[in-house]
Design an enzyme around this catalytic site. Sequence first.
Site, PDB file in Angstrom:
ATOM      1  N   SER A 145       0.820  -1.217   0.000  1.00 15.68           N
ATOM      2  CA  SER A 145       0.000   0.000   0.000  1.00 15.68           C
ATOM      3  C   SER A 145       0.852   1.263   0.000  1.00 15.68           C
ATOM      4  O   SER A 145       0.331   2.352  -0.170  1.00 15.68           O
ATOM      5  CB  SER A 145      -0.936   0.004   1.210  1.00 15.68           C
ATOM      6  OG  SER A 145      -0.180   0.103   2.406  1.00 15.68           O
ATOM      7  N   GLY A 146       2.141   1.117   0.196  1.00 13.58           N
ATOM      8  CA  GLY A 146       3.025   2.276   0.139  1.00 13.58           C
ATOM      9  C   GLY A 146       3.336   2.665  -1.295  1.00 13.58           C
ATOM     10  O   GLY A 146       2.821   2.070  -2.245  1.00 13.58           O
ATOM     11  N   TYR A 147       4.189   3.657  -1.444  1.00 12.89           N
ATOM     12  CA  TYR A 147       4.449   4.178  -2.784  1.00 12.89           C
ATOM     13  C   TYR A 147       5.353   3.258  -3.590  1.00 12.89           C
ATOM     14  O   TYR A 147       5.167   3.104  -4.796  1.00 12.89           O
ATOM     15  CB  TYR A 147       5.032   5.575  -2.701  1.00 12.89           C
ATOM     16  CG  TYR A 147       4.051   6.600  -2.183  1.00 12.89           C
ATOM     17  CD1 TYR A 147       2.686   6.461  -2.416  1.00 12.89           C
ATOM     18  CD2 TYR A 147       4.472   7.702  -1.450  1.00 12.89           C
ATOM     19  CE1 TYR A 147       1.773   7.388  -1.949  1.00 12.89           C
ATOM     20  CE2 TYR A 147       3.568   8.641  -0.989  1.00 12.89           C
ATOM     21  CZ  TYR A 147       2.216   8.480  -1.238  1.00 12.89           C
ATOM     22  OH  TYR A 147       1.321   9.399  -0.777  1.00 12.89           O
ATOM     23  N   VAL A 148       6.334   2.638  -2.958  1.00  8.76           N
ATOM     24  CA  VAL A 148       7.190   1.722  -3.707  1.00  8.76           C
ATOM     25  C   VAL A 148       6.396   0.468  -4.048  1.00  8.76           C
ATOM     26  O   VAL A 148       6.473  -0.049  -5.170  1.00  8.76           O
ATOM     27  CB  VAL A 148       8.470   1.392  -2.916  1.00  8.76           C
ATOM     28  CG1 VAL A 148       9.296   0.336  -3.647  1.00  8.76           C
ATOM     29  CG2 VAL A 148       9.300   2.657  -2.699  1.00  8.76           C
ATOM     30  N   ASN A 204      12.514   8.977  -7.951  1.00  6.75           N
ATOM     31  CA  ASN A 204      12.903   8.266  -6.732  1.00  6.75           C
ATOM     32  C   ASN A 204      12.141   6.951  -6.550  1.00  6.75           C
ATOM     33  O   ASN A 204      12.666   6.003  -5.971  1.00  6.75           O
ATOM     34  CB  ASN A 204      12.694   9.148  -5.494  1.00  6.75           C
ATOM     35  CG  ASN A 204      11.275   9.658  -5.375  1.00  6.75           C
ATOM     36  OD1 ASN A 204      10.761  10.276  -6.304  1.00  6.75           O
ATOM     37  ND2 ASN A 204      10.634   9.410  -4.250  1.00  6.75           N
ATOM     38  N   CYS A 231      17.154   6.129  -2.894  1.00 13.10           N
ATOM     39  CA  CYS A 231      16.892   6.982  -4.052  1.00 13.10           C
ATOM     40  C   CYS A 231      17.947   8.070  -4.197  1.00 13.10           C
ATOM     41  O   CYS A 231      18.511   8.258  -5.280  1.00 13.10           O
ATOM     42  CB  CYS A 231      15.504   7.586  -3.958  1.00 13.10           C
ATOM     43  SG  CYS A 231      15.092   8.289  -2.365  1.00 13.10           S
TER      44      CYS A 231
END
EC number: 1.2.1.103
Lengths: 341, 341, 341, 341
Positions: free
Chosen positions: D9-12, D309, D146
């Site tokens: 559920s995170g961005y990565v 990133n 990043c």
Amino acid sequence: MRAAIVGASGYVGGELLRLLLHHPHVQVVAATSERFAGRYVHSVHPNLRGRTALQFSSIADLPETDVLFLCLPHGQAARRMDEFARLASIVVDCSADFRLRDPDWHARWYDAETRADEWRARFVYGLPELTRDALHGARYISGVGCNATAVNLALLPLARAGLIERVVADVKVGSSEAGARATDASHHPERAGAVRSFAPVGHRHQAEIVQALNIPAEALFFSATAVEMVRGVLATCHVFLNADLTDRDLWRLYRAAYANEPFIRLVKSRTGLYRYPEPKIVAGTNYCDIGWELDDHGRRLVVISAIDNLMKGAAGSAVQSLNVACGWDECAGLDFVGLHP
Amino acid sequence: MRAAIVGASGYVGGELLRLLLHHPHVQVVAATSERFAGRYVHSVHPNLRGRTALQFSSIADLPETDVLFLCLPHGQAARRMDEFARLASIVVDCSADFRLRDPDWHARWYDAETRADEWRARFVYGLPELTRDALHGARYISGVGCNATAVNLALLPLARAGLIERVVADVKVGSSEAGARATDASHHPERAGAVRSFAPVGHRHQAEIVQALNIPAEALFFSATAVEMVRGVLATCHVFLNADLTDRDLWRLYRAAYANEPFIRLVKSRTGLYRYPEPKIVAGTNYCDIGWELDDHGRRLVVISAIDNLMKGAAGSAVQSLNVACGWDECAGLDFVGLHP
Amino acid sequence: MRAAIVGASGYVGGELLRLLLHHPHVQVVAATSERFAGRYVHSVHPNLRGRTALQFSSIADLPETDVLFLCLPHGQAARRMDEFARLASIVVDCSADFRLRDPDWHARWYDAETRADEWRARFVYGLPELTRDALHGARYISGVGCNATAVNLALLPLARAGLIERVVADVKVGSSEAGARATDASHHPERAGAVRSFAPVGHRHQAEIVQALNIPAEALFFSATAVEMVRGVLATCHVFLNADLTDRDLWRLYRAAYANEPFIRLVKSRTGLYRYPEPKIVAGTNYCDIGWELDDHGRRLVVISAIDNLMKGAAGSAVQSLNVACGWDECAGLDFVGLHP
Amino acid sequence: MRAAIVGASGYVGGELLRLLLHHPHVQVVAATSERFAGRYVHSVHPNLRGRTALQFSSIADLPETDVLFLCLPHGQAARRMDEFARLASIVVDCSADFRLRDPDWHARWYDAETRADEWRARFVYGLPELTRDALHGARYISGVGCNATAVNLALLPLARAGLIERVVADVKVGSSEAGARATDASHHPERAGAVRSFAPVGHRHQAEIVQALNIPAEALFFSATAVEMVRGVLATCHVFLNADLTDRDLWRLYRAAYANEPFIRLVKSRTGLYRYPEPKIVAGTNYCDIGWELDDHGRRLVVISAIDNLMKGAAGSAVQSLNVACGWDECAGLDFVGLHP
């Protein structure tokens, strides 16, 4: 006059600090924040660094003052009004608690537990363009809703003339409107670049508009969209008129209504980049800029207004109302010009 | 199939390059720009660096190809259509020249000099959701207007069912809509942070909406506001219905209309941050996301749609239309998912 | 005192108008713009609407005044200085024409045609923190470069103490720095969201920094990156020191240098969101906020400073310098607090 | 190959979903999120709507798969590695847990509790440009930082040639770098428009840079500034060289190093708006764009690099590393071109 701000770590509280620390007739003696009690106000509002050595205190330690500004979450002013009234002779409440005159409406749009009927009756709605006479000498002043104010000032001349058949108010708002508390929706990667329809129907400011304009609730349709902006409201009011009007009629109507208003500017140019009102031009100021354009078919009139939600839509109108109530220069403390670019 | 793009240094031209360079059935053989002739396309469209060694050429040097995409300023396609038709068997014109079927309407909203009646009659409006049948085998395809497309796709199911009494379409648009040429109004310090009412009335896309929805011109009211965004349109369509509808009716209506459409998604959630369509979620994609909310009073319905103006509002629909015309997979070259956040 | 602003349609000219229209000792009698002559200043600077009825005039019609502010493109002040000096007893030039004392340096970094040696010798560099004594009673005052000012104020205490061995100044700047003229690079779709290295080496402000800090040219390395911001400069100065210093030494040094400076604030907090200087907090103000952090290895010190390029980096320092020159309150006309959020 | 994403559920995690759902050799069979278990992945990542019917599940319900991507907060991968290794034959950890080879360094920069010495020794650092050979057939792959990646790819050719005497890496970063959890610092009104020095010294990615470039820790100085951007890193690397180099030398050096790298582009133009790398051009892509400029005095070289990133700085490199490990086309699933404008 000695003033205290309750709930001063929020955005409206911070704006009141900015205005009142330089107000010629006011001395800020206390700014409360339970969360930040003991810390310098500039640790939360970094623009005030070097301007004041004030520290946040707790409501429990509030001294008696001449005027108390309340910037608390909904419901708290109504619940604790007896207590606050003992602390100051003038109370300006920036929450929604006392905006609606009719207790039943308040109960319907907000909740029944904060009807506070007896207090409600004593409050004057703090929008000088609408209630200046009642504000003279007023002791209990209610703040205004930001979106409501943008729409109300856009339409007041039309409403007073009984010209509105139906209006669709489509407002575009900045992120500061939702307050200083971080939420999932305000997380920068999610909120940045958003053009987000967050209240297509059902926004509570409708009640305040219907009350101020004195139009049937059925004549008002309201939607709000969040855009990439921190401060500001642009209201695009699509008005269906019940009479044929010319552009000249409209100039006459708006000039008659607003010629002597210090914070209303009519903005409607044929050339230049800023032909109509824009929120960024009024950011930090107490102005409400208003312009319009008549549609060439039907009787639609588009009235556009821009305010800074934290200023004319909150703290600015509150200070202006206090100025009126106290018989001071109505513009005292509200002289910032705004920036370009 | 060999393709050439005329006017490829603009934003729609650049988007076509991006799509067609990776299209399974198309080979881009020329991209013209009089201003940048001789320079690499990636010097103008830096995203294409490493993807193509193509250089801009002049229209004068255009080879014969199978399909020609025209991305020229208004009027040029109509004036030079004979010439272009000789160069390719299929012509997709992304300008406004051939969008309006009725030459008189074209003359009224654009100008009489570009009526080009005989060519106009041969063009099919390139919005597959509206004209898929006519697009099969079409040789002359007209592009779509971006704002018009956002409104048209939002309202098509309602319009086909004859439910629209009156609609106020309030669109919020990004800066790429005005094209790649710098102007005073597009200067960053002036345009940044703007919430600018640039077309409160009189926008030409109204004609395209009236034509697509087949509603009386008097029933449509349209205003456009520029917001801080590069790509994207959000259309907030305030519809006054001529019948009482429930939310269930609307789900049925929209699902019936769009269930098989590969690029339309119904977005209407009770939870989450993205409960309604948002332009940033569809940026770079060919999606049109559509949601709605019924007002609790009156018969107002708010329909919200989001597109990328350069994609579904221009290059994306153009490629989708070509895919239909050629009998290819309708999604070929249009598979980008979009980004979050 | 009567003042005129030459080149008043640009951003520095507009900022001078904003400041001087509310300055207690100054009356603006003319604002020139060849392009907009005859139009209201608020048609270009919409924030001034309702604040002045002034119209732009031509340089040819300039009256004699007490002070003349010049905001012309590079080279014009130097070329026409005889003419301007006849029109006013005090001249403040905001261009780069008279910033460098050494005519050879000016010839090298700008051009030989605008050496104007005799005039150059009479100008005082208008940065009160550096040249306050010389500014008292000065008649010819040079403006400052915005990037140079951010770096100079960050490093002045270190430079005076002879502590700088080498410095890498990495500045982040807003779009207003490039002026009011639209260019391809300032076109919103291209400039928006940019993090653009526009001057990794060779920026002319280096000369001004070397002059102000009195360090060897070989000790300074300067790069500028444009970021998404309209107003503001953040300078990140990576300093390699020639002595071991503690944080306490640095507090002592900076307090000694700046304790009495009305527009310099030291910003270095252990908590809060604004622990170091930020341009948005000083937007519209004349503040330069300065903070720092010592690296744990080597002798690197990172000094961070933030200014508004149009204020402390241009118009604000110009007005502050005039205040000093005339013996007025140094803060006159410069009292805006800044906004949060 | 069947894949599961832990912490999706995170961005990565969201970016991995976007990439893997369209990867020719991978089938995503599970995506875990304890917070959103049971909800559709598109409720959190709205770009995936219509692309997958996958729902978040709990780690407790993870099936055995061929490859496991771990996107958990720091420390969890190290603590639960035995468990995860039993679930899949290949594990790609996107956290910082296994980036540093030396357990003592890990203990110093992160913490001693997550040394996990035996597992650490088995992980290959997942940056193909640096470790391609070791990645062939690798079963345990560490993700990259990043900021570190932007600096490492900028400087790798110089470092390998032993040319770096000292480097000041000044990176500008977007808000997604801080992850998907809302904090006071990420609250939009506070974060918007920020140019915020959040890590002038002491950033942990320094360790990763020193390890990758194999330079003395004392030679590296690193500062990070948050700017108004969601995705992206721009690294401005001020390099002091220990030898005199010409621009031609640098072209030769960088071309030799990167000519065959599919995701590295050298960007250094004399004309055009995009003369050097810019993060917005690589947003959503796996590119690292690299450019440079030699200073005319001293031996300073400015090397500029731009990445997304979440892509080259996280998910993109992870997928590229998996492609290498499995012997697939190194670009599989990573073909998005990027957008302009």
